[in-house]
Design a protein around this motif. Structure first.
Motif, mmCIF file in Angstrom:
data_model
loop_
_atom_site.group_PDB
_atom_site.id
_atom_site.type_symbol
_atom_site.label_atom_id
_atom_site.label_comp_id
_atom_site.label_asym_id
_atom_site.label_seq_id
_atom_site.Cartn_x
_atom_site.Cartn_y
_atom_site.Cartn_z
ATOM 1 N N ARG A 20 34.404 31.449 48.784
ATOM 2 C CA ARG A 20 33.466 32.525 48.467
ATOM 3 C C ARG A 20 33.334 33.484 49.653
ATOM 4 O O ARG A 20 33.213 33.057 50.799
ATOM 5 N N ALA A 25 31.113 42.016 46.782
ATOM 6 C CA ALA A 25 32.231 42.836 46.333
ATOM 7 C C ALA A 25 31.734 44.201 45.853
ATOM 8 O O ALA A 25 32.430 45.207 45.986
ATOM 9 N N MET A 54 36.340 47.558 37.051
ATOM 10 C CA MET A 54 35.268 46.608 36.797
ATOM 11 C C MET A 54 34.194 47.302 35.968
ATOM 12 O O MET A 54 33.467 48.166 36.480
ATOM 13 N N LEU A 75 39.061 43.274 45.897
ATOM 14 C CA LEU A 75 38.047 42.700 46.783
ATOM 15 C C LEU A 75 36.907 43.664 47.081
ATOM 16 O O LEU A 75 35.758 43.244 47.202
ATOM 17 N N SER A 299 30.054 34.897 35.018
ATOM 18 C CA SER A 299 31.397 34.901 35.612
ATOM 19 C C SER A 299 32.393 35.788 34.878
ATOM 20 O O SER A 299 32.272 36.051 33.674
ATOM 21 N N TYR A 309 40.700 35.207 41.148
ATOM 22 C CA TYR A 309 39.503 35.935 41.553
ATOM 23 C C TYR A 309 38.385 35.577 40.584
ATOM 24 O O TYR A 309 38.485 35.855 39.385
ATOM 25 N N HIS A 310 37.360 34.945 41.098
ATOM 26 C CA HIS A 310 36.218 34.548 40.281
ATOM 27 C C HIS A 310 35.044 35.445 40.662
ATOM 28 O O HIS A 310 34.392 35.241 41.693
ATOM 29 N N TYR A 311 34.798 36.462 39.826
ATOM 30 C CA TYR A 311 33.679 37.374 40.036
ATOM 31 C C TYR A 311 32.426 36.790 39.385
ATOM 32 O O TYR A 311 32.497 36.139 38.344
ATOM 33 N N TYR A 312 31.285 37.056 39.998
ATOM 34 C CA TYR A 312 30.043 36.536 39.437
ATOM 35 C C TYR A 312 28.861 37.307 40.011
ATOM 36 O O TYR A 312 28.990 38.022 41.014
ATOM 37 N N VAL A 340 32.560 37.648 44.830
ATOM 38 C CA VAL A 340 33.859 37.152 44.389
ATOM 39 C C VAL A 340 34.246 35.939 45.227
ATOM 40 O O VAL A 340 33.990 35.885 46.446
ATOM 41 N N THR A 342 37.786 33.458 45.841
ATOM 42 C CA THR A 342 39.234 33.551 45.639
ATOM 43 C C THR A 342 39.916 32.252 46.046
ATOM 44 O O THR A 342 39.399 31.462 46.842
#
Length: 346
Positions: A20, A25, A54, A75, A299, A309-312, A340, A342
């Motif tokens: 993390r 981001a 996004m 990123l 998420s 890439y885990h966006y949340y 984010v 990764t």
């Protein structure tokens, strides 16, 4: 489900061991009068005409509006434009605001970076709107927006809602929330969370509906397919589905809430109807002082050139110097941003 314990452990290890970032981001602007003066939320990342986008929502103290941000590296993100703005004095059902959830994609495969799909010459977005001013105030219903504009800047809204809570069962009778829209085996599938009570604390659970045309929807008779579980980390909410397929099974990167922390969950299914939620959070809330000290939820998971890439949405207590703050249900001021994590993809 037929999954062995080792398989579940492997899934958790593969999807839950990401690094993390300690920097957001994307954050709200904090500018008075801006769509994102109080914060940003609900990332939905895709690629369109060789650019990363996004879609997200911003909150300004009145309601949600939907915007696009762009990035060259996945990123760091910069605001581009608002695409679903407030419509004051319009008399429309969605005049307070519109929160974009999902745009129809060309693939459900987690290994395919999301790209938009045209149907009848248009790109289609599903969104929800709350009737009253304030933070998610009142019972929301869902609508459709569409565009033929390849810049994705100009969207048109269908005049009437396409899915409402009034037609639902007791578990969803007080309002709808974020949904995930899929096309699979000749049908459209909507997984959505909803609430059964209007006084806090209520429960939110996830159900499913299907359609032949995006406009007329049929609820699954055995909803909710992702219910809350007493004593678990999703005892109060099992919410915000984000569904992809890994070649063997469907994966839901939703979130659970136990009344204190919202944390990312992983649920698996062979058929979209029968789901098993893994016992431990996939994305636990962070330590004291971290971006996600309070919540790590809502998420969006994508893979690009071997990197996941885990966006949340990350939340921690507001502190002096933060660009935005929002008061949610418990009276506490929070700093909400999009974060984010990764790592190497499967």
């Amino acid at each position: 489900m037929g999954l062995k314990l080792d398989d579940k452990n492997a899934l958790m290890e593969a999807w839950g061991t990401l690094l993390r970032s300690d920097q957001p981001a994307f954050t709200g602007s904090g500018m008075a009068g801006s769509y994102d003066s109080h914060g940003v939320d609900c990332p939905f990342v895709f690629r369109h005409h060789d650019r990363f986008y996004m879609m997200h929502v911003g909150f300004d103290g009145i309601g949600y509006q939907t915007a696009l941000a762009v990035s060259d590296d996945l990123l760091t993100w910069q605001h581009e434009t608002v695409i679903l703005s407030r419509l004051p004095d319009s008399g429309r059902w969605d005049h307070v605001g519109a929160a974009g959830s999902w745009i129809l994609l060309n693939s459900n495969d987690i290994g395919d970076f999301p790209q938009l799909k045209k149907m009848n010459g248009r790109y289609w977005m599903i969104y929800h709107s709350y009737p009253d001013e304030g933070y998610e105030a009142g019972g929301a219903v869902m609508g459709l927006a569409w565009t033929e504009d390849e810049s994705l800047h100009e969207w048109h809204r269908w005049d009437e809602p396409i899915f409402t809570y009034e037609e639902g069962d007791a578990w969803e009778r007080q309002g709808l929330y974020k949904c995930c829209l899929l096309e699979h085996e000749g049908r459209f599938w909507m997984l959505y969370n909803a609430k059964g009570g209007s006084e806090w604390p209520w429960q939110e659970e996830t159900g499913i509906a299907w359609s032949e045309d995006l406009f007329h929807w049929h609820r699954y008779e055995q909803n909710p397919v992702l219910p809350c579980l007493e004593g678990s980390f999703y005892s109060q909410f099992c919410s915000d589905p984000y569904i992809r397929h890994d070649g063997e099974r469907w994966l839901n990167f939703g979130f659970g809430f136990d009344g204190i922390h919202a944390q990312g969950l992983l649920a698996v299914s062979n058929d979209l109807l029968q789901w098993e939620t893994l016992e431990q959070p996939l994305l636990p809330h962070g330590s004291t002082g971290s971006l996600d000290e309070i919540h790590a939820h809502k998420s969006c998971v994508v893979i690009w050139k071997g990197i996941m890439y885990h966006y949340y949405c990350a939340c921690r207590p507001w502190r002096q110097g933060d660009p935005t703050s929002v008061e949610v249900f418990d009276g506490q001021l929070e700093f909400r941003c999009i974060a984010v994590a990764t790592g190497t993809a499967l």
